[in-house]
Write a protein that holds these residues in place. Sequence first.
Motif, PDB file in Angstrom:
ATOM      1  N   GLN A 138      44.925  16.294  29.778  1.00  0.00           N
ATOM      2  CA  GLN A 138      43.622  16.951  29.902  1.00  0.00           C
ATOM      3  C   GLN A 138      43.334  17.197  31.375  1.00  0.00           C
ATOM      4  O   GLN A 138      43.271  16.257  32.171  1.00  0.00           O
ATOM      5  N   PHE A 139      43.162  18.482  31.734  1.00  0.00           N
ATOM      6  CA  PHE A 139      42.879  18.848  33.118  1.00  0.00           C
ATOM      7  C   PHE A 139      41.430  19.292  33.255  1.00  0.00           C
ATOM      8  O   PHE A 139      40.833  19.850  32.331  1.00  0.00           O
ATOM      9  N   PHE A 140      40.867  19.064  34.449  1.00  0.00           N
ATOM     10  CA  PHE A 140      39.460  19.324  34.685  1.00  0.00           C
ATOM     11  C   PHE A 140      39.285  20.594  35.523  1.00  0.00           C
ATOM     12  O   PHE A 140      40.177  20.992  36.276  1.00  0.00           O
ATOM     13  N   ALA A 141      38.115  21.212  35.382  1.00  0.00           N
ATOM     14  CA  ALA A 141      37.826  22.459  36.094  1.00  0.00           C
ATOM     15  C   ALA A 141      37.951  22.267  37.597  1.00  0.00           C
ATOM     16  O   ALA A 141      37.536  21.243  38.148  1.00  0.00           O
ATOM     17  N   ALA A 142      38.526  23.277  38.256  1.00  0.00           N
ATOM     18  CA  ALA A 142      38.719  23.235  39.710  1.00  0.00           C
ATOM     19  C   ALA A 142      38.445  24.618  40.277  1.00  0.00           C
ATOM     20  O   ALA A 142      38.505  25.623  39.559  1.00  0.00           O
ATOM     21  N   PRO A 143      38.119  24.717  41.572  1.00  0.00           N
ATOM     22  CA  PRO A 143      37.898  26.023  42.183  1.00  0.00           C
ATOM     23  C   PRO A 143      39.101  26.947  41.990  1.00  0.00           C
ATOM     24  O   PRO A 143      40.248  26.511  41.983  1.00  0.00           O
ATOM     25  N   ILE A 144      38.813  28.236  41.827  1.00  0.00           N
ATOM     26  CA  ILE A 144      39.846  29.256  41.668  1.00  0.00           C
ATOM     27  C   ILE A 144      39.874  30.106  42.934  1.00  0.00           C
ATOM     28  O   ILE A 144      38.835  30.623  43.366  1.00  0.00           O
ATOM     29  N   THR A 145      41.058  30.247  43.511  1.00  0.00           N
ATOM     30  CA  THR A 145      41.221  31.043  44.730  1.00  0.00           C
ATOM     31  C   THR A 145      42.064  32.270  44.434  1.00  0.00           C
ATOM     32  O   THR A 145      43.129  32.178  43.816  1.00  0.00           O
ATOM     33  N   SER A 146      41.580  33.434  44.857  1.00  0.00           N
ATOM     34  CA  SER A 146      42.318  34.683  44.701  1.00  0.00           C
ATOM     35  C   SER A 146      42.251  35.481  45.991  1.00  0.00           C
ATOM     36  O   SER A 146      41.158  35.886  46.419  1.00  0.00           O
ATOM     37  N   ASN A 147      43.410  35.665  46.609  1.00  0.00           N
ATOM     38  CA  ASN A 147      43.508  36.470  47.837  1.00  0.00           C
ATOM     39  C   ASN A 147      42.479  36.044  48.881  1.00  0.00           C
ATOM     40  O   ASN A 147      41.792  36.863  49.494  1.00  0.00           O
ATOM     41  N   GLY A 148      42.366  34.732  49.072  1.00  0.00           N
ATOM     42  CA  GLY A 148      41.520  34.199  50.128  1.00  0.00           C
ATOM     43  C   GLY A 148      40.076  33.963  49.740  1.00  0.00           C
ATOM     44  O   GLY A 148      39.304  33.414  50.545  1.00  0.00           O
ATOM     45  N   VAL A 149      39.674  34.352  48.530  1.00  0.00           N
ATOM     46  CA  VAL A 149      38.301  34.157  48.066  1.00  0.00           C
ATOM     47  C   VAL A 149      38.291  33.050  47.014  1.00  0.00           C
ATOM     48  O   VAL A 149      39.053  33.105  46.039  1.00  0.00           O
ATOM     49  N   THR A 150      37.436  32.039  47.201  1.00  0.00           N
ATOM     50  CA  THR A 150      37.377  30.899  46.282  1.00  0.00           C
ATOM     51  C   THR A 150      36.046  30.886  45.551  1.00  0.00           C
ATOM     52  O   THR A 150      34.980  31.015  46.168  1.00  0.00           O
ATOM     53  N   THR A 151      36.109  30.755  44.220  1.00  0.00           N
ATOM     54  CA  THR A 151      34.912  30.623  43.412  1.00  0.00           C
ATOM     55  C   THR A 151      34.801  29.190  42.907  1.00  0.00           C
ATOM     56  O   THR A 151      35.805  28.540  42.628  1.00  0.00           O
ATOM     57  N   GLN A 152      33.561  28.708  42.805  1.00  0.00           N
ATOM     58  CA  GLN A 152      33.303  27.319  42.467  1.00  0.00           C
ATOM     59  C   GLN A 152      32.800  27.190  41.031  1.00  0.00           C
ATOM     60  O   GLN A 152      32.041  28.036  40.551  1.00  0.00           O
ATOM     61  N   PRO A 153      33.203  26.108  40.326  1.00  0.00           N
ATOM     62  CA  PRO A 153      32.704  25.875  38.959  1.00  0.00           C
ATOM     63  C   PRO A 153      31.178  25.897  38.914  1.00  0.00           C
ATOM     64  O   PRO A 153      30.510  25.411  39.820  1.00  0.00           O
ATOM     65  N   GLY A 154      30.641  26.497  37.838  1.00  0.00           N
ATOM     66  CA  GLY A 154      29.194  26.565  37.659  1.00  0.00           C
ATOM     67  C   GLY A 154      28.574  27.860  38.122  1.00  0.00           C
ATOM     68  O   GLY A 154      27.385  28.096  37.874  1.00  0.00           O
ATOM     69  N   THR A 155      29.347  28.740  38.779  1.00  0.00           N
ATOM     70  CA  THR A 155      28.816  30.016  39.253  1.00  0.00           C
ATOM     71  C   THR A 155      29.268  31.146  38.335  1.00  0.00           C
ATOM     72  O   THR A 155      30.250  31.027  37.600  1.00  0.00           O
ATOM     73  N   ARG A 209      32.897  31.831  36.397  1.00  0.00           N
ATOM     74  CA  ARG A 209      33.042  32.075  34.964  1.00  0.00           C
ATOM     75  C   ARG A 209      33.857  33.335  34.695  1.00  0.00           C
ATOM     76  O   ARG A 209      34.647  33.386  33.752  1.00  0.00           O
ATOM     77  N   ALA A 210      33.685  34.348  35.530  1.00  0.00           N
ATOM     78  CA  ALA A 210      34.469  35.573  35.381  1.00  0.00           C
ATOM     79  C   ALA A 210      35.946  35.314  35.678  1.00  0.00           C
ATOM     80  O   ALA A 210      36.831  35.766  34.940  1.00  0.00           O
ATOM     81  N   ASP A 211      36.221  34.582  36.755  1.00  0.00           N
ATOM     82  CA  ASP A 211      37.613  34.264  37.088  1.00  0.00           C
ATOM     83  C   ASP A 211      38.242  33.358  36.033  1.00  0.00           C
ATOM     84  O   ASP A 211      39.406  33.539  35.649  1.00  0.00           O
ATOM     85  N   ASP A 212      37.460  32.387  35.552  1.00  0.00           N
ATOM     86  CA  ASP A 212      37.975  31.442  34.562  1.00  0.00           C
ATOM     87  C   ASP A 212      38.269  32.142  33.248  1.00  0.00           C
ATOM     88  O   ASP A 212      39.185  31.740  32.513  1.00  0.00           O
ATOM     89  N   ASN A 213      37.509  33.201  32.927  1.00  0.00           N
ATOM     90  CA  ASN A 213      37.767  33.979  31.731  1.00  0.00           C
ATOM     91  C   ASN A 213      39.043  34.789  31.858  1.00  0.00           C
ATOM     92  O   ASN A 213      39.701  35.099  30.851  1.00  0.00           O
TER      93      ASN A 213
END
Length: 216
Positions: A172-189, A193-197
């Motif tokens: 079981q893995f937990f939510a973590a920030p997603i980074t794409s081309n130098g831009v990082t999005t944080q859980p709860g924003t 949610r768009a990146d996680d989808n």
Amino acid sequence: MKKTLMTLVLAGAATAAAQTSNFQLGLTGGFSGGLGGEVSVHAPNLFNGLGLRATTAYTGVDAFNDQSTAFAAIGYPTFAAYKTGTNSTESGSNTTVGVDVTYGLGTLAQNTTATLYAGPRYNMFRGTITTPGATTTTSDYTTNQFGLGAGVLLDYGIDRNLSLLGDLGFDQFFAAPITSNGVTTQPGTDAYRADDNLVNQPGSVFKFKVGIGYRF
């Protein structure tokens, strides 16, 4: 960072194993959210049936959700439509390291033993979208997740040193920030949610692997 983590985990297990006269190097392959392989070092009996195992696994995965609407703003209702319309390709992988405490359950049948294991995980996810054109563009999505795992190992002894291994487990893995081309999005924003989808970073992962082990 990946190489450093893997080296530290496997070196730690090897050091612990060296304190016993009996440890096992394993190589298994199978399904864990995708097809891949795993290398393990296991010291099975450090104290009263308790042992220590370190693992490093690499798994190829379907990195993106084809039904995601992440590209709707530029005219593609789903990611699948975006790939078709732009001739894009995708690739993805998980690199997972773990350390487990193990507990031997003893002999189940002739030459067959079972061992329970549980411990922390650290997963490095990477998904890549490559879009051809006048200039080929590449978009990388990465996460670094912590998690927990548990399962059971089956060991069928072929001879004194060589065994067939089976590994049935759950991570079981937990939510973590997603980074794409130098831009990082944080859980709860909303951006997260768009990146996680869009990306299929691991959450609940069942695994089944088989392979061989060599006992030293």
